[in-house]
Design a protein around this motif. Structure first.
Motif: not given
Length: 500
Positions: A7-8, A103-104, A106-107, A110, A145, A148-149, A152
Motif C-alpha cells: 500500500y505504499s 510507513w512502508s 507497516n502497510y 497490512i 493488522r 500495524y495500524y 502507524l
C-alpha cells in the motif's frame, strides 16, 4: 487486473529502488494469491507471512522512539547517519529511511493481512474443516493488522484506512482518515482478537503466536493512548477518558495467573530464558535459517568499535548513539538495571570512548556469524508493563488506590535493588518506567501519552544539548512527517504533517 502487492504509493507507481525489497515482493513466495490457498497448511503459512512483517518492528522502536527521546543524545558525530535529525528535531526528515520504513513496513504487513482475510472469507470454510482453527487464524490476522495500524497512528497520526486489497487506481484515491476513525478500526480488530484467540498454545511450533492476553494488553494500551492529550496536532491522543476501559483488560491479564513478575531483571532478557513467564507477546526470531530470519535490533544502538574491542566483527551500529547524561544521572545508587542495560565506556585499539551506550540485548557469547541473524526475541509486551500500566490508569482516576500504585512501583523497584517510595505521582511513575523499560522503545510514547512530552523535552534540550546541535522542540514533532516518497506519487492526496 492484478491487485497491488503493497500500500505504499511509491510501490504502486513502480518507483521502488532495487534495494527496497519488502514492498515489491509477492505475499507468498511469488505465487498468485488466489492459487496458493489450497490446503489448511497454506493458510497457516499465510498467517506466518503476516507475522513476518514484525521483523523490523523492534528496530523501528529503537530508531524512532528511543533515539528521539531524552534517553539518547544522538546528535551529529560529524558523519552522515540514518539517525541524523531524528534526535535533533530537524524539519527535513521526510526522506529519512527510518521514517519511510515505518510507513512502508507497516502497510506491507497490512496488505498481507488483508490478502489473507479475503482468502479466509472466500475459501476458508471449504478448505479448513475445523471452524475453531478458521476463527483463530482470522483472529491472529486481525490482531496483527490492528498492531500495524496502531504503530502507524502513533508515528503519523492520520493515516489511510485500507481494509481490502486494492487496484492501483483505487489506492490512489484513498486519503488519510481521521485519527478517531483509525482507532475505531483498530479497536474492532482487537476486540475480535481478544474474544477469539486462545489463552495459550500447546504446540511448541506455535510459541510466539498472539494470545487473547496479547490482544487485551494491546487494546488496553490503545485506550490509554487515546486518552492522552490532543496537543491540537491530529496525533495519537484524543483527550478521551478511557482509563476505566483499559484497567479491566489489564486486570484480566493479572488475574489469569498465566504470567509471573520475574525475580531477576537480567533473566527476563536472557538468551536461554526466552518465552519466560514475564512475556505476554514477543517478536520471534529464528537463527540459522535460509533465508535469514534472525534479529538485528540487539546491535542497533551499539557502536561497531565496541564489538571490535570484544574481538567480534562489526555489526552495523556504526558510531555511538550515546545515552544521555540525564538518564545516566537519574539512576539511583544500587539500581541493578543500569549496569545490565548500559555499557559505560570502553577502549579499542588504545582509543578510549568515555560515553555510554545501550547494550541491553547483547550477549557477546551469542554473536552470530551473520550480523542479521541474532538469536534473541524482542519482548513487545511483558507483565511488568501491564502492572505499571494499571498504576497509570489508577492515577488517572480508574478504580484503585494510592496504595495500589505505590505497591506496584515498589515491587518493580525492589527487583532493581531499590528502597520503597510513597505517594507516587504520574511524573514519578514515568521516571520509574524510564529506567525499567530503557532501550525497549517505550519512552517517547510514554511521554506523549502522559502529557509530559513538551515540558520534558524542552527542559532536557536546554540541559543536555551542550553542543547546540538540536532544534527547539515544538509539539508538531510529536508526529513524524509523511514520507516524501508518498507525497510525490500523487501530489495533493496526502497533506504533510505540520512542522515539516
Amino acid at each position: 487486473m492484478k491487485k497491488i502487492v503493497g500500500y505504499s504509493l511509491i510501490a504502486i507507481a513502480g518507483l521502488l529502488s532495487a534495494c527496497d525489497k519488502q514492498l515489491d515482493q509477492s505475499p507468498i513466495s511469488g505465487v498468485a494469491t488466489d492459487k496458493f490457498y489450497t490446503q489448511p497448511a497454506d493458510f497457516i503459512q499465510g498467517v506466518n507471512a503476516v507475522y513476518s512483517g514484525l521483523r523490523t518492528y523492534p528496530d523501528r522502536l529503537l530508531n524512532l522512539s528511543e533515539t528521539r527521546s531524552d534517553n539518547l543524545y544522538a546528535v551529529s558525530d560529524g558523519g552522515v547517519r540514518d539517525w541524523e535529525g531524528i534526535n535533533s528535531f530537524y524539519k527535513t526528515i521526510a526522506g529519512n529511511v527510518y521514517v519511510t520504513e515505518a510507513w512502508s513496513g507497516n502497510y506491507s504487513g497490512i496488505f498481507k493481512a488483508n490478502s489473507l482475510l479475503e482468502q479466509l472469507s472466500s475459501k476458508g470454510a471449504a478448505i479448513i474443516a475445523d471452524p475453531v482453527l478458521r476463527t483463530q487464524l482470522e483472529a491472529e490476522t486481525r490482531f496483527l493488522r490492528a498492531y500495524y495500524y496502531f504503530d502507524l497512528v502513533r508515528w503519523f497520526g492520520r493515516v489511510p484506512i485500507i481494509d481490502k486489497t486494492l487496484l492501483p487506481q483505487e489506492a490512489l484515491q484513498v486519503g488519510r482518515s481521521a485519527v478517531n476513525d483509525v482507532y475505531s478500526f483498530i479497536i474492532s480488530d482487537l476486540k475480535f482478537a481478544a474474544d477469539n484467540l486462545p489463552d495459550a498454545y500447546s504446540a511448541a511450533a506455535d510459541k510466539g503466536r498472539a494470545t487473547k492476553y496479547a490482544a487485551k494488553g494491546t487494546l488496553a494500551l490503545v485506550y490509554m493512548t487515546r486518552s492522552g492529550p490532543t496537543y491540537d496536532i491530529n496525533g495519537p491522543g484524543l483527550g478521551v477518558n478511557e482509563w476505566n476501559l483499559a484497567l479491566p483488560l489489564l486486570q484480566e491479564i493479572i488475574d489469569s495467573k498465566k504470567f509471573v513478575f520475574g525475580t531477576s531483571y537480567a533473566n527476563i532478557f536472557s538468551y536461554t530464558n526466552e518465552n519466560n513467564p514475564e512475556v505476554i507477546f514477543d517478536v520471534e526470531y529464528n537463527t540459522g535459517s535460509t533465508p535469514v530470519t534472525g534479529a538485528t535490533f540487539p546491535w542497533l544502538l551499539v557502536p561497531d568499535t565496541w564489538f571490535q574491542s570484544q574481538s567480534k566483527q562489526t555489526q552495523g551500529g556504526l558510531t555511538i548513539r550515546p545515552v544521555s547524561n540525564d538518564l545516566l544521572n537519574s539512576y539511583e545508587t544500587g539500581d541493578t538495571r543500569k549496569a545490565f542495560s548500559i555499557q559505560s565506556g570502553f577502549t579499542n585499539n588504545n582509543v578510549t570512548e568515555s560515553r555510554s551506550f545501550f547494550k541491553k540485548y547483547v550477549d557477546v557469547s551469542k554473536t552470530p556469524s551473520n550480523r542479521l541473524d541474532w538469536p534473541i526475541n524482542f519482548i513487545a509486551l511483558r507483565f511488568t508493563d501491564v502492572l505499571m500500566m494499571k498504576a497509570e490508569c489508577i492515577l488517572h482516576g480508574a478504580p484503585g488506590s494510592q496504595t495500589d500504585v505505590d505497591g506496584i512501583v515498589n515491587q518493580v523497584r525492589g527487583r532493581a535493588g531499590l528502597t520503597p517510595i510513597t505517594n507516587v505521582t504520574l511524573p514519578r511513575l514515568m521516571e520509574e518506567r524510564r529506567k525499567e523499560f530503557a532501550a525497549e522503545g517505550s519512552r517517547w510514547h510514554d511521554l506523549v501519552r502522559s502529557g509530559l512530552i513538551e515540558s520534558t523535552m524542552t527542559t532536557w534540550i536546554t540541559k543536555e544539548d551542550v553542543g547546540h546541535f538540536m532544534q527547539p522542540f515544538q509539539k508538531n514533532y510529536i508526529l513524524y512527517p509523511i514520507p516524501q516518497s508518498e507525497l510525490d506519487v500523487k501530489p495533493g492526496l496526502y497533506d504533510q504533517n505540520l512542522g515539516y
